[in-house]
Write an enzyme that holds these catalytic residues in place. Structure first.
Site, PDB file in Angstrom:
ATOM      1  CD  GLU A  21       0.537  -5.885  -4.539  1.00 26.87           C
ATOM      2  OE1 GLU A  21       1.622  -6.462  -4.626  1.00 26.87           O
ATOM      3  OE2 GLU A  21      -0.305  -5.897  -5.459  1.00 26.87           O
ATOM      4  CD  GLU A  67      -4.460  -3.716  -8.804  1.00 31.32           C
ATOM      5  OE1 GLU A  67      -4.135  -4.917  -8.947  1.00 31.32           O
ATOM      6  OE2 GLU A  67      -3.679  -2.858  -8.358  1.00 31.32           O
TER       7      GLU A  67
END
Ligand code: 9MR
Length: 369
Positions: A153, A258
């Site tokens: 991220e 995910e």
């Protein structure tokens, strides 16, 4: 002499070896074994094998694991001179025992940092931290962990670099350095950049720039991990497909790392909603507290079928598809973006029973094994 009942013996053997890839067991991992790994994220209690029913479901259905939290910085490196690998060791042992693909999550992330890391203010200290942190962890599991999220991220939604403690102290070179340090510690392990909303065009362009930059600077990057925290109606299959094609065109693997699909209203989608207002306890925001209506169950099943159909179309480009949790009861989406809701984002319900969505994913492979 004791007479052994051969039927009983066969059943017992089948039950005891439910982690081995026996063809007779119908499962996600067996159905997709020629396509890509089917993974799940494990909570601390699942890593400690506290619940036998969850344990056997994990072994039966999945052949890849990621630790949902316990390998993050604040847990493995709580103080400058102290690492704690107790649970990480158990996680790796669990994967080895069950012959699973083991994914490491995550080395460099601005979130879930130990408090001491947040206080690092200058480049010398940050460089020393990155070297020690990455080298210690990756070397420890060299040859055992199969792939790492090296950086997690690092991008804003517009594709620019997120202002994190790493960017602030080191500038953008921290990205290349992280990949170089990881490759030096274990030259054979696969190294990934992992992020969410990677189907959005601007962010996708950001990832493409990032991968090119890392490669041009001599870093080793083997894959892009697209988290896949998706909704019933977005992102579109077209944007997902464009992303698979764009990332693999860079010569890296694509993993969905995910995956989950929320079925609940999102405060950011409500026109005129003030996201700062307190939505907790508001029944409109938690419409299915007891059970998911069949109509939504069917929508979820259709969405999963569409997504897996696309994954199968591009199976040569996809290394792994990992769900963010084993069953609905464990999902982070019960507490985000609003605490205390009941969400239904995965393939197994809270009672560990396969949902309609499980059947729809399995049906795509029926008769094709
Ligand atoms: O599922 C994780 C949840 O239990 C933690 O509280 C949370 C803390 O930030 O992290 C969740 O996992 C995140 C993952 O590590 C990185 N991508 C987003 C995931 C969902 O927030």
């Amino acid at each position: 002499m004791k007479i052994i009942n051969p039927y009983l013996l066969a059943i017992t053997t089948l039950l005891l070896v439910n982690c081995s890839p026996k063809k007779e067991v119908t499962s996600l991992k067996n159905s997709y074994k020629d396509d890509f790994y089917i993974g799940t994220a494990l909570s601390a209690s699942q890593i400690e094998e506290k619940n036998a029913a969850e344990d056997s479901l994990i072994c039966k259905e999945f052949n890849a694991i990621t630790a949902e939290n316990i390998m993050k910085s604040m847990f493995v490196h709580p103080q400058k001179d102290k690492y704690d690998f107790t649970l990480a060791d158990k996680f790796v042992a669990f994967g080895e025992k069950n012959k699973m693909f083991i994914h490491g999550h995550t080395l460099i992330w601005h979130s879930q940092l130990a408090p001491w890391m947040e206080k690092i203010k200058d480049s010398t200290e940050m460089k020393a931290f990155m070297k020690d942190h990455i080298t210690t962890i990756v070397s420890k599991y060299k040859g055992k962990i199969n792939s790492w999220d090296v950086v997690n991220e690092a991008l804003n939604e517009d594709g620019t670099l997120r202002k994190s403690v790493f960017l602030n102290t080191l500038g953008e070179s921290y990205l290349v350095d992280a990949f170089k340090l990881a490759a030096a510690a274990d030259p054979k392990v696969d190294l990934y950049y992992n992020d969410y909303n990677l189907e959005e065009p601007a962010k996708r362009e950001g990832v493409i720039r990032l991968v090119k930059k890392i490669k041009a600077a001599g870093g080793k990057i083997d894959g892009v991990g697209s988290q896949g925290h998706w909704k019933l109606d977005s992102p579109s299959l077209e944007e997902i497909e464009k992303s698979i094609l764009a990332y693999s065109a860079l010569g890296v693997k694509v993993a969905f790392t995910e995956l989950d699909i929320t079925v609940l209203p999102n405060p950011w989608d409500l026109k005129g909603a003030d996201v700062n207002q307190n939505f907790e306890g508001n029944p409109k925001m938690n419409p299915y507290p007891e059970t998911l209506p069949d109509s939504v169950q069917t929508k979820l099943a259709q969405r999963y079928a569409d997504i897996f159909k696309l994954f199968l179309k591009h199976k040569e480009k996809i290394s792994r598809v990992t769900f963010w949790g084993v069953h609905d009861g464990q999902s982070w989406l019960n507490d985000w973006p609003i605490k205390g809701r009941t969400n239904y984002p995965l393939l197994f319900d809270t009672k560990l029973q396969p949902k309609k969505a499980y059947n729809s994913v399995m049906q795509l492979k029926e008769g094709k094994e």
